[in-house]
Enzyme design. Sequence first.
Site: not given
Length: 278
Positions: A52, A96, A119
């Site tokens: 990422k 995460q 997200d």
Amino acid sequence: MARLIDGKLISKQIKDELKEEAAQLKEQGIVPCLAVIQVGHDPASTVYVNNKKKACAYVGIESKAFELEEDISQQELLNLVESLNQDDSVNGILVQLPLPKHIDEDVVIQTISPKKDVDGFHPVSVGNLWIGDKGFVSCTPAGIIQLLKRSGISIEGKNCVVVGRSNIVGKPMACLMLRENATVTVTHSHTQNLKEITSKADILIVAIGKREFITADYVKEGAVVIDVGMHRNEENKLCGDVNFKEVEPKASAITPVPGGVGPMTIAMLMNNCMDAVR
Ligand SMILES: Nc1nc(=O)c2c([nH]1)NC[C@@H]1CN(c3ccc(C(=O)N[C@@H](CCC(=O)O)C(=O)O)cc3)C=[N+]21
């Protein structure tokens, strides 16, 4: 022989488009910024987080990494998220997953401002997804729509079967396919006669987390097969939820693992970061 759907190539095209847009923003003095929070040192998570960061650097998005110890308290993590919510220099926040057991993931997700929820996991984002077309969309399902569209595969009116009903992939995937006017069936671990149902799919999307579970007998001749799974086999090679060797000859198009859905997830994360600025 199936056509390979090249997620690596398509994700690069998307990142190149975003890169151009980021360069234009930069001329106006705007640099998008993504905060990435990792709790603990799980090696797989570290690989994803690094991917990422790399993608951010490529596109021209600043990334701020927060590496927290495994034993950090839930409150400390929430405090960090709150401070990033308030920080005007941060456009997107990603925590995460999975988190250590002593931390309630739902509480953490609900603490992220929906304005920075790149997200697409916040209940407000999920609600917006099901009601209409605003808000952030979960990256993996959004990436799969892009894979299909950019491969010239039409979705409208097609029989789409989603295997798996997670909040992160299965459920939002079903919603997006519905939005594209597919007829959608969602199957899961309690589904009876799974094979019968998947064998009717024009587009089969598999996200069950079981290594090479989908064999040729689950697939209709000429189907489009999308594999969201990610496992390592006995030879320590990456493979998916689909038995590629068996299914590939039967499918008209199929995604490989690696190089299929995975890179698209990251490309769509970059897109969501740009959206956070837009
Ligand atoms: N808050 C949060 N958001 C996520 O988006 C999120 C997460 N947590 N936790 C873990 C999963 C997993 N995930 C992947 C991203 C890229 C690849 C990817 O790039 N895969 C490469 C291979 C990478 C390798 O070599 O291991 C490929 O399929 O070609 C895979 C998996 C994002 N996730």
